[in-house]
Design a protein around this motif. Structure first.
Motif, PDB file in Angstrom:
ATOM      1  N   UNK A 203       0.825  -1.213   0.000  1.00  0.00           N
ATOM      2  CA  UNK A 203       0.000   0.000   0.000  1.00  0.00           C
ATOM      3  C   UNK A 203       0.855   1.258   0.000  1.00  0.00           C
ATOM      4  N   UNK A 204       1.970   1.240   0.746  1.00  0.00           N
ATOM      5  CA  UNK A 204       2.863   2.413   0.765  1.00  0.00           C
ATOM      6  C   UNK A 204       3.511   2.621  -0.605  1.00  0.00           C
ATOM      7  N   UNK A 205       3.899   1.531  -1.251  1.00  0.00           N
ATOM      8  CA  UNK A 205       4.488   1.643  -2.589  1.00  0.00           C
ATOM      9  C   UNK A 205       3.447   2.163  -3.575  1.00  0.00           C
ATOM     10  N   UNK A 206       2.225   1.642  -3.472  1.00  0.00           N
ATOM     11  CA  UNK A 206       1.130   2.098  -4.332  1.00  0.00           C
ATOM     12  C   UNK A 206       0.893   3.594  -4.158  1.00  0.00           C
ATOM     13  N   UNK A 207       0.876   4.065  -2.916  1.00  0.00           N
ATOM     14  CA  UNK A 207       0.661   5.494  -2.653  1.00  0.00           C
ATOM     15  C   UNK A 207       1.795   6.337  -3.204  1.00  0.00           C
TER      16      UNK A 207
ATOM     17  N   UNK B 147      -1.821   3.004 -10.126  1.00  0.00           N
ATOM     18  CA  UNK B 147      -1.069   1.843  -9.649  1.00  0.00           C
ATOM     19  C   UNK B 147      -1.883   1.160  -8.564  1.00  0.00           C
ATOM     20  N   UNK B 148      -1.804  -0.160  -8.496  1.00  0.00           N
ATOM     21  CA  UNK B 148      -2.599  -0.906  -7.532  1.00  0.00           C
ATOM     22  C   UNK B 148      -1.757  -2.036  -6.937  1.00  0.00           C
ATOM     23  N   UNK B 149      -1.924  -2.240  -5.611  1.00  0.00           N
ATOM     24  CA  UNK B 149      -1.249  -3.328  -4.901  1.00  0.00           C
ATOM     25  C   UNK B 149      -2.207  -4.513  -4.823  1.00  0.00           C
TER      26      UNK B 149
ATOM     27  N   UNK C 181       3.661 -21.700  -0.894  1.00  0.00           N
ATOM     28  CA  UNK C 181       4.731 -21.664   0.097  1.00  0.00           C
ATOM     29  C   UNK C 181       4.942 -20.306   0.757  1.00  0.00           C
ATOM     30  N   UNK C 182       4.358 -19.230   0.203  1.00  0.00           N
ATOM     31  CA  UNK C 182       4.589 -17.921   0.797  1.00  0.00           C
ATOM     32  C   UNK C 182       3.542 -16.920   0.330  1.00  0.00           C
ATOM     33  N   UNK C 183       3.459 -15.823   1.081  1.00  0.00           N
ATOM     34  CA  UNK C 183       2.598 -14.721   0.683  1.00  0.00           C
ATOM     35  C   UNK C 183       3.408 -13.707  -0.091  1.00  0.00           C
ATOM     36  N   UNK C 184       2.747 -12.974  -0.949  1.00  0.00           N
ATOM     37  CA  UNK C 184       3.426 -11.932  -1.716  1.00  0.00           C
ATOM     38  C   UNK C 184       2.451 -10.816  -2.052  1.00  0.00           C
ATOM     39  N   UNK C 185       2.999  -9.698  -2.415  1.00  0.00           N
ATOM     40  CA  UNK C 185       2.201  -8.556  -2.862  1.00  0.00           C
ATOM     41  C   UNK C 185       2.859  -8.014  -4.127  1.00  0.00           C
ATOM     42  N   UNK C 186       2.048  -7.778  -5.138  1.00  0.00           N
ATOM     43  CA  UNK C 186       2.529  -7.169  -6.375  1.00  0.00           C
ATOM     44  C   UNK C 186       1.928  -5.781  -6.491  1.00  0.00           C
ATOM     45  N   UNK C 187       2.732  -4.846  -6.939  1.00  0.00           N
ATOM     46  CA  UNK C 187       2.220  -3.517  -7.260  1.00  0.00           C
ATOM     47  C   UNK C 187       2.382  -3.368  -8.762  1.00  0.00           C
TER      48      UNK C 187
END
Length: 81
Positions: A31-35, A41-43, A50-56
């Protein structure tokens, strides 16, 4: 004095990387990167096997052009630190 061996718990690592606390932190960073990147741009969070991730990523053509010209996503990465 002998050398101690460490037995890693791979199941434990997987559980930790997908935990609610880790996902919450990743979402906040996304969210900080998106802002920082600005409008268009959207997160997007995702929990894999095996893991969590977030894409922007870019959301529209204007943002794609902005990112291509200015490397906006790369320049916004520090906001996620």
């Amino acid at each position: 004095m002998g050398i101690e061996k460490i037995k890693w718990s791979m199941k434990g690592f997987r559980e930790l990387r997908k935990s609610r606390e880790v996902m919450s932190d990743l979402i906040k960073r996304g969210d900080r990167i998106e802002s920082a990147a600005g409008p268009g741009y959207v997160a997007s969070p995702f929990t894999g096997r095996t893991r969590g991730r977030v894409s922007v990523m870019t959301e529209d053509q204007a943002a794609r052009e902005d990112n291509a010209r200015n490397n906006t996503l790369i320049r916004s990465l520090d906001a996620g630190a």
